[in-house]
Each structure stands twice: as structure tokens, then as C-alpha cells.
Design an enzyme around this catalytic site. Structure first.
Site, mmCIF file in Angstrom:
data_model
loop_
_atom_site.group_PDB
_atom_site.id
_atom_site.type_symbol
_atom_site.label_atom_id
_atom_site.label_comp_id
_atom_site.label_asym_id
_atom_site.label_seq_id
_atom_site.Cartn_x
_atom_site.Cartn_y
_atom_site.Cartn_z
ATOM 1 N N GLY A 301 0.912 -1.266 0.209
ATOM 2 C CA GLY A 301 -0.219 0.297 -0.060
ATOM 3 C C GLY A 301 0.625 0.928 -0.231
ATOM 4 N N SER A 302 0.234 2.142 0.402
ATOM 5 C CA SER A 302 0.665 3.866 1.037
ATOM 6 C C SER A 302 2.071 3.843 1.602
ATOM 7 C CB SER A 302 0.516 4.777 0.804
ATOM 8 O OG SER A 302 -0.889 4.426 0.900
#
Length: 584
Positions: A301-302
Site C-alpha cells: 500500500g501507501s
């Protein structure tokens, strides 16, 4: 009988008269003499010239060569605290042919061994020359069995590992099998150093198998070497406790946490949940055994966004204040559309990281050819195992750049379409904790830390991204709950939907990777919580508080000086200044 036969003796009976050849008795006599001489010569040869044969036959009946076990090397933490030690035990064994037990003796022995009489009789009824009845029993129990003086039943000394840390250290240390050989973790990874080499001795035994004389030592045992790990016992306990609490609070399926000393590359803590007690593995399951920080991969993810920013800064395409238009919060690439969790307008590069904009990260990445981005990922260690020596270590998934479509390059900039292990993402954040370089990670204590490592980004780029990571934990970022009283900290949240069967589900992996103190980074802490189900699933809500608790405690344990004012945090007042939820 007539008169002519009277007075004739038996040996002069005419019926017995027969002419024998004169050579026959001589031949028989010579054969007897020759045989006697041959026997005398053979006896003289075996007893005087070549006596090894008879000695071997004799020794086979009473002499035995017994193994002398070597003591397995001790495992300690970096301060010398014992994490794995060997304690003496005994194993009960038998010679089935000699073990003629009465029914009463069988019941008595089975009771002491805590096994059914039927199982005991089955072991003793085998046609083998040697059979173990039970391994690794206490010396006290072995003495009670020896006092029974059962025929054909014996004991031998062995060693059993004891792990003082229990479940806290389970996934670091691993365990040994019944033969005292490493099966998991450090016990397996460092087997050659820990194992040692057994010795042997020659003894004389009586017909019941009891040793009556110790003849000679053939080979002295060589004990295993001690292994000092990089792990810090106190930090490990802190990390385990924080992870365990987070698992309970968020009703999560699993989790992992790693603490790395960015100056030396030493792994100070590694914990997983669920875990197990290596001292009692009777109900051990595969889920408990998995060292998830090394063997499980997930879409990060981020937490990948800072690398896209660093790549753009390094190439001189942007500065921290360059404006990127992220409106209207959606972006179409070919037939696919990507979006932000919350629409943003124009953001600086620093704000793209602070507010975790997918659109901003994608635009930064698409300014480069796929080969450039792939090389950066490769330099950071993604797509290949880190070769720490741990069993089951995986390398994640990084497809060749030539196979990337534009939308895939865009999604990889914010951590979708690429899979990593928690150890890999923690390792990669070295470039921000150090001056853009990376040193090899180490499970063992490092006495002389490397000064320089593999350079990935320039020191200037590393410092700029470090400032962006600090914005993330401040009000207005995605992880104000990662703030630590007294220390400047920075990091990045990650929230990714899980991919199952080729489709994204509503199950999430929440993560946070951060560094502190920002003024002079010392530690990297990476946290992953798998499938939180108690109402929260964002990395800033689930993983960031674990980071703050562990990082703060670890810095204080190491005596790292604070670099920020000691003021109370007001994270709870989010109704006034709400934290931004990251885009996934």
C-alpha cells in the site's frame, strides 16, 4: 561247536582275516598328524601372529563404542542474556531380545513412562536390536526406572533445549527436534555453529548391557559455539507485548513487527502473532509456526509512496514544493480509473506524502520509463530474498518492467501490484533513516558496524524525504497517532485490500513503517496487522499506535536523547483537527 573250533580266539577267527594294503594305515596316520599340525599352526597363527580376529570376536560380545553427545552452543541476546540453553536429560531404550518383562513389570514401566501397556509391549515385541521407549525424560524419572533393574532396559544421557523467552522469542530462536538438531529460526539458520561434534568412548558391558568398565576415550566431544544475536531482550518483549495488544484490540487474524538499528543493520526485535511456546509444542499449528515477517508477503500500500517521491527528487524532476494537480481525485489510465480515498486539489510533493494521495504518487511515477522504476525497486531489495538465513524467507513479487502496463506502473507507485515481506519494506526504509544508502541486515550482533552501504539515493534526497515523513505524523497527516512525546518521528501509513483468487476483497492489511529520531535517525520500526475486524482498518488507526509505543520504548531503552519538547499529545482531539485518511 565241534572239537576243531575249540581253543580258537576271536581275533584269530579265519572270517576276520583280510589282507590290508600296507600303505593305508600309514596314510591315515599321516592325515591325522597333518590335521593336528594344521590345527596347531592355525591356533598359533591366530593367537601369536594375527590375534585381531579373535579379539574382534571377543570384543563383539562384551565391548561397545558409545557416543558421547556434545553440548549444543548457547544462544544469547546482544547483552549476553541466555535465549536458548541445553539441559541434561535421559532417554530410555531397550534391547527387545533381552527385555523379558513380567506383566507386573510391564505395567510398572508403562506407568512411569506415561504410556499404555499395549504400546510398550508393541515396542518390546519388535525384532529390532535397539528401540527407544521414550526420549528426553527427566534424570529423576530415569533414576526411578533404573532402580527397577529391568532386564534389557537402559538409559542414555542426552540434552534438551530450554527457551527462557518462551513465546516472546519463538519466531526468532525457533527450536530443535528430539535429536537436538535445529528445526526452525536461529536454531536452524546457525545449525553448523551451534551443533558441535559428538565424541565416542569404548566400554565393557555385561550380558545385561550394563557398563562395567570404561576402557578408553576414542574421541572427545567438541561443544557447539555460542551465538550472540543482535536482538535486544527488552525491546523484543516490548514489541511482542504491543503487537499482542493490538491483535486483541482490533480482533486481527495475524501481525508482525520488526525493529532495526539503522546504524548497524542489526535486527533488534522480530515478533509475530499468533505465536507459540517452543518449550511445549504439543498443540503447535502451522499458523503459529509461520514467521510472517519473513515468509508472508502482502501488498504494502501507501508505504511505497515515499520511494516514488525520492525517485522524482533524485532525478531533479521535482522539488518538495512542486505543485501536482490531484483534482478531481480520480485519474483514468487506459480503461482503468484510480482514485484517492478523499479528493484533493493541488498538492505539493511533500503534501502528496503527508496526505497519501494515490493520484499524486501515480503522476510522479508515470513521469519515468518502467525500467527506471524497476531498477529503483531492485536496488531497494524488492523481488528477491534478503538472504538472512532464516528458513522459508521469500522474495516477494516484482514483475519484469517490460511486462508493465501504464496503469500497473501507476498502482505500483502506491503499493498495489507488487508484494513484499515486512522485512523487505523495513530494510528499504534504511535509505531514509541513513543518508540514502543501505547496509546488510544482520541477525547476529555486529561488533564493527559498516560505515557506508549501497548507495541508492543521494544524502540530500534522503533528508528531504525524511522531512516529508515527519509531516505524516503531525496534525493534518495520516498518522498523528504515530507521534512520540520527546522525539521527532516520521513514517508512512499503508492500507491495502487483500488479493484473493485474483480479486480484491474487503479484507485489509494495515501497516506503518517509520523512523526516529528525525534529527539523527537511530531506529526503523515496521508494523503489519493482518485483517483487523473491530471497526478500524486504516494503517494510521491500527498500526501507527503500535509504532509509537514500541519506538518510544526502544529509544528510551537504548538511551537515545530526546530531540523534541516533552509535551502532552492531543491526538484525541481529532474532532477539531481531523487526521487525513490515506488513499489505498
Amino acid at each position: 561247536m565241534n572239537k576243531t573250533q575249540k581253543g580258537v580266539t576271536f581275533n584269530h577267527n579265519p572270517l576276520l582275516r583280510s589282507e590290508l594294503p600296507a600303505w593305508r594305515p600309514r596314510f591315515v596316520l599321516l592325515c591325522l598328524l597333518g590335521g593336528s599340525l594344521a590345527l596347531v599352526g592355525r591356533a598359533a597363527y591366530l593367537q601369536g601372529v594375527n590375534d585381531r580376529f579373535l579379539q574382534a570376536k571377543g570384543e563383539s560380545r562384551y565391548a561397545r563404542v558409545l557416543d558421547v553427545p556434545a553440548t549444543r552452543g548457547k544462544i544469547t541476546d546482544r547483552q549476553g542474556e541466555p535465549l536458548a540453553v541445553s539441559s541434561p536429560v535421559k532417554s530410555i531404550w531397550a534391547i527387545p531380545e533381552d527385555a523379558k518383562l513380567t506383566p507386573a513389570q510391564s505395567r510398572q514401566l508403562a506407568g512411569l513412562l506415561e504410556m499404555p501397556v499395549q504400546d510398550l509391549n508393541q515396542k518390546l515385541g519388535t525384532d529390532k536390536d535397539f528401540v527407544y521407549l521414550k526420549r528426553q525424560v527427566s534424570p529423576e524419572l530415569a533414576d526411578r526406572i533404573a532402580a527397577l533393574k529391568l532386564p534389557g532396559v537402559h538409559d542414555q544421557r542426552e540434552y534438551r533445549r530450554f527457551y527462557p523467552g518462551g513465546e516472546v522469542m519463538a519466531h526468532v530462536i525457533g527450536f530443535t527436534g528430539v535429536d537436538d538438531k535445529g528445526q526452525e529460526g536461529i536454531e536452524l539458520a546457525f545449525e553448523p555453529q551451534l551443533a558441535g561434534k559428538p565424541g565416542s568412548r569404548r566400554v565393557v558391558k555385561d550380558r545385561r548391557g550394563n557398563v562395567v568398565e570404561d576402557v578408553q576415550s576414542i574421541r572427545e566431544p567438541q561443544d557447539g559455539r555460542e551465538v550472540a544475536l543482535a536482538v535486544d531482550n527488552k525491546i523484543q518483549y516490548l514489541a511482542h507485548a504491543a503487537l499482542k495488544q493490538a491483535m486483541t484490540d482490533h480482533k486481527a487474524k495475524a501481525g508482525g513487527i520488526i525493529v532495526i538499528d539503522s546504524r548497524s543493520g542489526e535486527i533488534l526485535a522480530l515478533a509475530n502473532a499468533p505465536t507459540y511456546n517452543p518449550n511445549n509444542r504439543t498443540k503447535l499449528t502451522g499458523a503459529q509456526l509461520r514467521n510472517r515477517a519473513l515468509t508472508d508477503t502482502f501488498e504494502p500500500g501507501s508505504t511505497m509512496k515515499p520511494f516514488s517521491a525520492a525517485m522524482s527528487l533524485e532525478a531533479g524532476k521535482v522539488t518538495a514544493n512542486t505543485i501536482i494537480n490531484c483534482a478531481p481525485g480520480r485519474m483514468t489510465i487506459g480503461t482503468a480509473t484510480i482514485s484517492d480515498a478523499h479528493p484533493h486539489g493541488a498538492l505539493t510533493v511533500a503534501q502528496v506524502i503527508q496526505k497519501s494521495s494515490n493520484i499524486g504518487a501515480a503522476k510522479l511515477a508515470l513521469a519515468f520509463p518502467p525500467e527506471t522504476m524497476w531498477k529503483m525497486f531492485d536496488d531497494l531489495g524488492f523481488g528477491a530474498p534478503l538472504h538472512l538465513g532464516f528458513p522459508g524467507e521469500v522474495g516477494g513479487r516484482l514483475r519484469p518492467a517490460k511486462s508493465w502496463r501504464p496503469v500497473e506502473q501507476a498502482t505500483m507507485s502506491y503499493g498495489h501490484g507488487i508484494s513484499v515481506s515486512l522485512m523487505q519494506i523495513a530494510n528499504a526504509y534504511q535509505v531514509f533513516a541513513r543518508d540514502g544508502d543501505m547496509v546488510p541486515l544482520s541477525l547476529a550482533r555486529v561488533d564493527a558496524p559498516p560505515v557506508h552501504g549501497k548507495q541508492v539515493f543521494s544524502p540530500h534526497t534522503a533528508r528531504e524525504v525524511r522531512q516529508m515523513l515527519e509531516l505524516v505524523v503531525q496534525q493534518g497527516g495520516t498518522a498523528p497517532q504515530a507521534a512520540i512525546p520527546g522525539y521527532r518521528a516520521g513514517g508512512k501509513t499503508g492500507t491495502a485490500m487483500k488479493l484473493e483468487g485474483g480479486h480484491y476483497t474487503t479484507k485489509y492489511v494495515a501497516s506503518f513503517v517509520g523512523i526516529a529520531p528525525i534529527s539523527d535517525p537511530r531506529l526503523i520500526v515496521a508494523v503489519m496487522i493482518d485483517e483487523p475486524t473491530n471497526g478500524k482498518h486504516y494503517g494510521g488507526d491500527v498500526a501507527a499506535p503500535v509504532f509509537a509505543q514500541v519506538m518510544g520504548g526502544a529509544l528510551r531503552t537504548l538511551g537515545v536523547a530526546p530531540d523534541a519538547p516533552l509535551k502532552p499529545l492531543q491526538v484525541a482531539r481529532q474532532s477539531v483537527v481531523p487526521a487525513v485518511k490515506e488513499s489505498m
